[in-house]
Design a protein around this motif. Sequence first.
Motif, PDB file in Angstrom:
ATOM      1  N   LEU A 139      -8.255  -2.500   2.848  1.00  0.00           N
ATOM      2  CA  LEU A 139      -8.967  -3.373   3.782  1.00  0.00           C
ATOM      3  C   LEU A 139      -9.251  -4.705   3.086  1.00  0.00           C
ATOM      4  CD1 LEU A 139     -10.520  -3.936   6.415  1.00  0.00           C
ATOM      5  CD2 LEU A 139     -12.520  -2.865   5.329  1.00  0.00           C
ATOM      6  N   SER A 140      -8.673  -5.770   3.625  1.00  0.00           N
ATOM      7  CA  SER A 140      -8.887  -7.108   3.061  1.00  0.00           C
ATOM      8  C   SER A 140      -9.217  -8.065   4.201  1.00  0.00           C
ATOM      9  CB  SER A 140      -7.623  -7.570   2.329  1.00  0.00           C
ATOM     10  OG  SER A 140      -6.571  -7.778   3.250  1.00  0.00           O
ATOM     11  N   SER A 141      -9.373  -9.336   3.854  1.00  0.00           N
ATOM     12  CA  SER A 141      -9.682 -10.332   4.880  1.00  0.00           C
ATOM     13  C   SER A 141      -8.559 -10.432   5.915  1.00  0.00           C
ATOM     14  CB  SER A 141      -9.937 -11.698   4.236  1.00  0.00           C
ATOM     15  OG  SER A 141      -8.780 -12.098   3.514  1.00  0.00           O
ATOM     16  N   GLY A 142      -7.364  -9.978   5.545  1.00  0.00           N
ATOM     17  CA  GLY A 142      -6.228 -10.020   6.471  1.00  0.00           C
ATOM     18  C   GLY A 142      -6.162  -8.809   7.390  1.00  0.00           C
ATOM     19  N   GLY A 143      -7.083  -7.847   7.227  1.00  0.00           N
ATOM     20  CA  GLY A 143      -7.076  -6.654   8.069  1.00  0.00           C
ATOM     21  C   GLY A 143      -6.838  -5.397   7.240  1.00  0.00           C
ATOM     22  N   THR A 144      -6.520  -4.304   7.913  1.00  0.00           N
ATOM     23  CA  THR A 144      -6.296  -3.021   7.251  1.00  0.00           C
ATOM     24  C   THR A 144      -4.810  -2.708   7.211  1.00  0.00           C
ATOM     25  OG1 THR A 144      -8.419  -2.198   8.048  1.00  0.00           O
ATOM     26  CG2 THR A 144      -6.844  -0.558   7.280  1.00  0.00           C
ATOM     27  N   THR A 145      -4.342  -2.317   6.046  1.00  0.00           N
ATOM     28  CA  THR A 145      -2.960  -1.879   5.871  1.00  0.00           C
ATOM     29  C   THR A 145      -2.992  -0.403   5.497  1.00  0.00           C
ATOM     30  OG1 THR A 145      -2.353  -4.082   5.084  1.00  0.00           O
ATOM     31  CG2 THR A 145      -0.800  -2.289   4.630  1.00  0.00           C
ATOM     32  N   TYR A 146      -2.160   0.386   6.163  1.00  0.00           N
ATOM     33  CA  TYR A 146      -2.149   1.833   5.959  1.00  0.00           C
ATOM     34  C   TYR A 146      -0.911   2.258   5.186  1.00  0.00           C
ATOM     35  CZ  TYR A 146      -5.603   1.679   9.695  1.00  0.00           C
ATOM     36  OH  TYR A 146      -6.702   1.399  10.449  1.00  0.00           O
TER      37      TYR A 146
ATOM     38  N   PHE B 247      -2.972  13.051   4.718  1.00  0.00           N
ATOM     39  CA  PHE B 247      -3.782  11.985   4.129  1.00  0.00           C
ATOM     40  C   PHE B 247      -2.949  10.727   3.971  1.00  0.00           C
ATOM     41  CE2 PHE B 247      -1.636  13.678   0.480  1.00  0.00           C
ATOM     42  CZ  PHE B 247      -1.532  12.646  -0.443  1.00  0.00           C
ATOM     43  N   ARG B 248      -3.653   9.593   3.839  1.00  0.00           N
ATOM     44  CA  ARG B 248      -3.001   8.309   3.565  1.00  0.00           C
ATOM     45  C   ARG B 248      -4.020   7.405   2.892  1.00  0.00           C
ATOM     46  NH1 ARG B 248      -2.685   6.043   9.799  1.00  0.00           N
ATOM     47  NH2 ARG B 248      -4.944   5.834  10.068  1.00  0.00           N
ATOM     48  N   VAL B 249      -3.526   6.447   2.122  1.00  0.00           N
ATOM     49  CA  VAL B 249      -4.382   5.448   1.494  1.00  0.00           C
ATOM     50  C   VAL B 249      -4.426   4.226   2.402  1.00  0.00           C
ATOM     51  CG1 VAL B 249      -2.544   4.386   0.098  1.00  0.00           C
ATOM     52  CG2 VAL B 249      -4.924   4.275  -0.686  1.00  0.00           C
ATOM     53  N   ASN B 250      -5.579   3.538   2.419  1.00  0.00           N
ATOM     54  CA  ASN B 250      -5.765   2.337   3.237  1.00  0.00           C
ATOM     55  C   ASN B 250      -6.273   1.201   2.361  1.00  0.00           C
ATOM     56  OD1 ASN B 250      -5.416   4.096   5.426  1.00  0.00           O
ATOM     57  ND2 ASN B 250      -7.615   4.401   5.628  1.00  0.00           N
TER      58      ASN B 250
ATOM     59  N   THR C 155     -10.642  -0.061  -0.956  1.00  0.00           N
ATOM     60  CA  THR C 155      -9.717   1.072  -0.893  1.00  0.00           C
ATOM     61  C   THR C 155     -10.377   2.271  -0.209  1.00  0.00           C
ATOM     62  OG1 THR C 155     -10.341   1.966  -3.061  1.00  0.00           O
ATOM     63  CG2 THR C 155      -8.633   0.287  -3.029  1.00  0.00           C
ATOM     64  N   PHE C 156      -9.599   2.931   0.643  1.00  0.00           N
ATOM     65  CA  PHE C 156     -10.073   4.114   1.375  1.00  0.00           C
ATOM     66  C   PHE C 156      -8.947   5.121   1.497  1.00  0.00           C
ATOM     67  CE2 PHE C 156     -12.414   0.461   2.989  1.00  0.00           C
ATOM     68  CZ  PHE C 156     -13.732   0.907   2.930  1.00  0.00           C
TER      69      PHE C 156
ATOM     70  N   VAL D   9       0.866  -1.176   0.000  1.00  0.00           N
ATOM     71  CA  VAL D   9       0.000   0.000   0.000  1.00  0.00           C
ATOM     72  C   VAL D   9       0.907   1.231   0.000  1.00  0.00           C
ATOM     73  CG1 VAL D   9      -1.784   1.235   1.275  1.00  0.00           C
ATOM     74  CG2 VAL D   9      -1.786  -1.262   1.252  1.00  0.00           C
ATOM     75  N   THR D  10       0.770   2.073  -1.028  1.00  0.00           N
ATOM     76  CA  THR D  10       1.635   3.246  -1.168  1.00  0.00           C
ATOM     77  C   THR D  10       0.805   4.503  -1.345  1.00  0.00           C
ATOM     78  OG1 THR D  10       3.288   1.846  -2.258  1.00  0.00           O
ATOM     79  CG2 THR D  10       3.551   4.231  -2.484  1.00  0.00           C
TER      80      THR D  10
END
Length: 176
Positions: free
Chosen positions: A79-86, A74-77, A30-31, A2-3
């Motif tokens: 969200l998948s079955s493995g959790g949230t990556t920021y 700001f940051r992109v996130n 995506t968030f 995630v970048t």
Amino acid sequence: LVTTLGATNITENSVTLNGSINANGGSTATFFDYGATASYGATVSGTPTPVTGTSATAVSTTLSGLSPATTYLFRVNALSSGGTTYGSALSFTTAGTPSTNAILSSLVLSTGTLNPGFSSGTTTYAAVSLGSASITVTPTVADSTATVTVNGTSVASGSASGPIALALGSNVITTV
């Protein structure tokens, strides 16, 4: 992966946030988090959402209704079955509200003299410049957020314009 990527299309009240997300073969929503403080305060969906596949996918969102001359984080996130990556935090600053102050604090010629002498309330001058084939004009704005043009060309406040060719007789030079 995630970048968070740099913001684009920044105006006084809107911006486009950008990022890149690799879903690693899964499906990932995506968030974007954004706000004027480190706690962000708002979350919006990215486009596209979800992303799938095994390569990086560009994601973005356009925000409106922002405050002028304000720094936002700001940051992109992802969200998948493995959790949230920021993604990492980045910032942008919205443009300031354009100045409505059209007053100059000074107007200087490279050669010759203004008639009458400079006054911030005067809008029309004659200039006497004997024997010069060209002249430059250095306008200085009273409001640091104002812009100025000389003969239709943008000039930085306090900097000389490009050379302006002079014809024999009267020459009109417009400073706005």
